[in-house]
Design a protein around this motif. Structure first.
Motif, short mmCIF file in Angstrom:
data_model
loop_
_atom_site.label_atom_id
_atom_site.label_comp_id
_atom_site.label_asym_id
_atom_site.label_seq_id
_atom_site.Cartn_x
_atom_site.Cartn_y
_atom_site.Cartn_z
N VAL A 173 0.84 -1.20 0.00
CA VAL A 173 0.00 0.00 0.00
C VAL A 173 0.88 1.24 0.00
CG1 VAL A 173 -1.73 1.32 1.28
CG2 VAL A 173 -1.90 -1.18 1.15
N ILE A 174 1.95 1.22 0.78
CA ILE A 174 2.82 2.38 0.92
C ILE A 174 3.76 2.51 -0.27
CG2 ILE A 174 4.59 3.49 2.34
CD1 ILE A 174 3.42 2.00 4.75
N TYR A 175 4.37 1.40 -0.69
CA TYR A 175 5.47 1.47 -1.65
C TYR A 175 5.12 0.94 -3.04
CZ TYR A 175 8.10 2.20 2.63
OH TYR A 175 8.56 2.67 3.83
N GLY A 176 3.94 0.38 -3.23
CA GLY A 176 3.56 -0.12 -4.54
C GLY A 176 4.44 -1.27 -5.00
N ASP A 177 4.85 -1.24 -6.28
CA ASP A 177 5.61 -2.34 -6.86
C ASP A 177 7.00 -2.50 -6.25
OD1 ASP A 177 3.50 -2.84 -8.54
OD2 ASP A 177 4.33 -1.71 -10.23
N HIS A 178 7.49 -1.50 -5.54
CA HIS A 178 8.81 -1.62 -4.91
C HIS A 178 8.81 -2.57 -3.72
CE1 HIS A 178 10.19 2.61 -6.46
NE2 HIS A 178 9.97 1.74 -7.42
N ALA A 179 7.63 -2.91 -3.19
CA ALA A 179 7.56 -3.65 -1.93
C ALA A 179 8.31 -4.98 -1.97
CB ALA A 179 6.10 -3.88 -1.54
N ALA A 180 8.30 -5.66 -3.12
CA ALA A 180 8.97 -6.95 -3.21
C ALA A 180 10.48 -6.83 -3.00
CB ALA A 180 8.69 -7.61 -4.56
N CYS A 181 11.04 -5.65 -3.26
CA CYS A 181 12.48 -5.41 -3.10
C CYS A 181 12.83 -4.85 -1.73
CB CYS A 181 12.98 -4.44 -4.17
SG CYS A 181 12.94 -5.10 -5.84
N LEU A 182 11.85 -4.72 -0.86
CA LEU A 182 12.06 -4.05 0.41
C LEU A 182 11.86 -5.00 1.59
CD1 LEU A 182 10.09 -0.74 -0.27
CD2 LEU A 182 12.55 -1.15 -0.55
N ASP A 183 12.62 -4.77 2.62
CA ASP A 183 12.47 -5.46 3.90
C ASP A 183 11.85 -4.47 4.87
OD1 ASP A 183 12.75 -7.24 6.07
OD2 ASP A 183 14.76 -6.48 6.52
N TYR A 184 10.54 -4.56 5.04
CA TYR A 184 9.81 -3.60 5.86
C TYR A 184 10.18 -2.16 5.48
CZ TYR A 184 8.20 -7.40 8.86
OH TYR A 184 7.60 -8.54 9.33
N GLY A 185 10.20 -1.91 4.18
CA GLY A 185 10.37 -0.54 3.71
C GLY A 185 11.77 -0.09 3.42
N VAL A 186 12.77 -0.95 3.60
CA VAL A 186 14.16 -0.57 3.31
C VAL A 186 14.80 -1.62 2.42
CG1 VAL A 186 14.53 0.85 5.36
CG2 VAL A 186 14.97 -1.60 5.48
N LEU A 187 15.77 -1.20 1.62
CA LEU A 187 16.43 -2.09 0.68
C LEU A 187 17.47 -2.98 1.35
CD1 LEU A 187 16.87 0.55 -2.12
CD2 LEU A 187 15.64 -1.60 -2.43
N GLY A 188 18.07 -2.52 2.43
CA GLY A 188 19.11 -3.27 3.12
C GLY A 188 18.54 -4.22 4.14
N HIS A 189 18.52 -3.79 5.39
CA HIS A 189 17.95 -4.61 6.46
C HIS A 189 17.11 -3.74 7.38
CE1 HIS A 189 20.55 -3.07 9.70
NE2 HIS A 189 21.54 -3.07 8.81
N SER A 190 16.03 -4.30 7.87
CA SER A 190 15.19 -3.60 8.84
C SER A 190 15.50 -4.03 10.27
CB SER A 190 13.70 -3.88 8.55
OG SER A 190 13.40 -5.25 8.78
N ALA A 191 16.43 -4.98 10.40
CA ALA A 191 16.67 -5.59 11.71
C ALA A 191 17.40 -4.68 12.68
CB ALA A 191 17.46 -6.90 11.53
N GLY A 192 18.11 -3.64 12.19
CA GLY A 192 18.86 -2.78 13.08
C GLY A 192 20.11 -3.48 13.60
N LYS A 193 20.73 -2.89 14.60
CA LYS A 193 21.92 -3.46 15.22
C LYS A 193 21.80 -3.30 16.74
CE LYS A 193 24.16 -4.98 11.67
NZ LYS A 193 25.42 -4.49 11.15
N CYS A 194 22.74 -3.91 17.46
CA CYS A 194 22.63 -3.85 18.92
C CYS A 194 23.99 -3.71 19.58
CB CYS A 194 21.89 -5.07 19.47
SG CYS A 194 22.89 -6.58 19.52
N ALA A 195 23.94 -3.33 20.85
CA ALA A 195 25.11 -3.31 21.73
C ALA A 195 24.83 -4.25 22.90
CB ALA A 195 25.37 -1.89 22.25
N VAL A 196 25.90 -4.81 23.47
CA VAL A 196 25.74 -5.69 24.63
C VAL A 196 26.68 -5.24 25.75
CG1 VAL A 196 25.00 -7.67 23.27
CG2 VAL A 196 27.44 -7.37 23.80
N PRO A 197 26.26 -5.44 27.00
CA PRO A 197 27.18 -5.17 28.11
C PRO A 197 28.28 -6.23 28.16
CG PRO A 197 25.13 -6.11 28.93
CD PRO A 197 24.94 -5.89 27.46
N VAL A 198 29.49 -5.79 28.36
CA VAL A 198 30.64 -6.69 28.35
C VAL A 198 30.72 -7.45 29.68
CG1 VAL A 198 33.18 -6.77 28.21
CG2 VAL A 198 31.88 -5.19 26.76
N GLY A 199 31.06 -8.73 29.58
CA GLY A 199 31.25 -9.54 30.78
C GLY A 199 29.98 -10.06 31.41
#
Length: 343
Positions: A173-199
């Motif tokens: 609905v939002i992106y039309g025909d581009h949707a098949a090339c998108l991961d929740y609206g982005v071309l790369g990754h929608s998963a994000g990244k994280c940090a962890v406490p050491v130890g």
């Protein structure tokens, strides 16, 4: 509930890279200049000439990913086939060696931008015994020539926006025909990244962390202090090279995500047509004023310009050449097979 303010946590980041020196310098310089105490750079090419430049920057720790390194870091004792496996092993190698309170796992084309000091948030979140998660915003180009590798605006993903139905149908609905090339609206990754406490018994993955035995995902706290800016190709050439790299892996070793496969399929077809590469890039990576207005109405634009030059000048003493021409020339020298025949 404790009321005394606690000091900000120290933090650092780890990345595995085989990239032009300008990008590596920008990544480590930006993060050191915005609060990182350590930057761990694993050079996928053990003969990478960027090593000397990186080692001259206080706070940067470099590792040549040579045979001796993989004998130590890889369970098999050999260099893993896929870049993702190498990234994960190196991230946890750094996690054991770092001397900071928190460690972030990044790609070289990802930059954390802070609305408030990340170290203060990390101090608070440590009490929750979980990972700290950074939402992603992905760079798109404005129409017209690209002067600098940083040009453009940022599109956020729809992963946390839509609660009804499946994300793909709503994205259509939002992106039309581009949707098949998108991961929740982005071309790369929608998963994000994280940090962890050491130890604290965490292990770093590509996008999220694990804790305890097996593959149990760690609990997560979504950062309100920072988000991730993902460039997913600093130039057209780098984007094409990235898609070409995915085609080189054996499916038994590497599962290409459906949206990436759709991009790859389009790229194969585009390569058979004069001007096809440029037309595909304009279709998927450029954003017209009308599309900007539409995404703005949905709240899916992050309209904060990214210019690392002032920070880099303070950290590095000078700003590298971030022109498209210089970046692409370095990329072609580093990756001749992946860039051969590309515009």
């Amino acid at each position: 509930m404790p009321t005394d303010p606690l000091p900000p946590a120290s933090w650092g980041a780890v990345l595995t890279a085989h990239e032009p020196a300008q990008l590596l310098l920008a990544n480590v310089g930006w993060h050191i200049g915005t609060g990182a105490a350590e930057m761990h750079v694993y050079l996928d090419d053990p003969e990478d000439p960027a090593l000397t430049l990186l080692e001259a920057i206080p706070g940067v720790r470099t590792v040549r990913c040579d045979a001796a390194h993989w004998r130590e870091a890889a369970p098999s004792g050999r260099r893993p086939v896929t870049h993702r496996r190498r990234q994960a092993l190196n991230a946890n190698h750094a996690l054991k060696r770092c001397r900071v309170d928190w460690l972030v796992h990044l790609d070289a084309d990802e930059f954390l931008i802070q609305d408030r000091p990340l170290g203060l948030e990390m101090t608070a979140v440590r009490e929750l015994e979980c990972e700290l998660y950074f939402r992603v915003a992905e760079r798109l180009y404005l129409p017209g020539p690209q002067a600098s590798i940083w040009d453009g605006v940022f599109r956020t993903c729809t992963r946390a926006q839509i609660r009804r139905g499946d994300g793909i149908s709503n994205d259509r609905v939002i992106y039309g025909d581009h949707a098949a090339c998108l991961d929740y609206g982005v071309l790369g990754h929608s998963a994000g990244k994280c940090a962890v406490p050491v130890g604290e018994g965490f292990r770093l993955g590509i996008h999220w962390a694990f804790r305890g035995d097996g593959r149990r995902r760690a609990e997560r706290f979504r950062s309100t202090a920072a988000r991730l800016l993902h460039f997913d190709g600093l130039t057209q050439l780098q984007w094409w090279a990235k898609l070409r790299r995915y085609t080189e892996y054996d499916p038994a070793d590497f599962n290409v995500a459906a949206h990436r496969q759709a991009q790859i399929d389009l790229a194969v077809h585009a390569g058979e047509i004069p001007g096809g590469y440029e037309a595909m890039h304009a279709e998927l990576k450029e954003i017209s004023p009308n599309v900007q207005a539409r995404l703005r109405a949905f709240g899916l634009l992050y309209e904060v310009p990214f210019n690392p030059a002032p920070v880099l000048c303070k950290v590095l003493g000078e700003v590298p050449d971030f022109s498209v021409e210089t970046f692409d020339a370095d990329l072609r020298r580093r990756l001749p097979e992946l860039t051969r025949g590309l515009p």
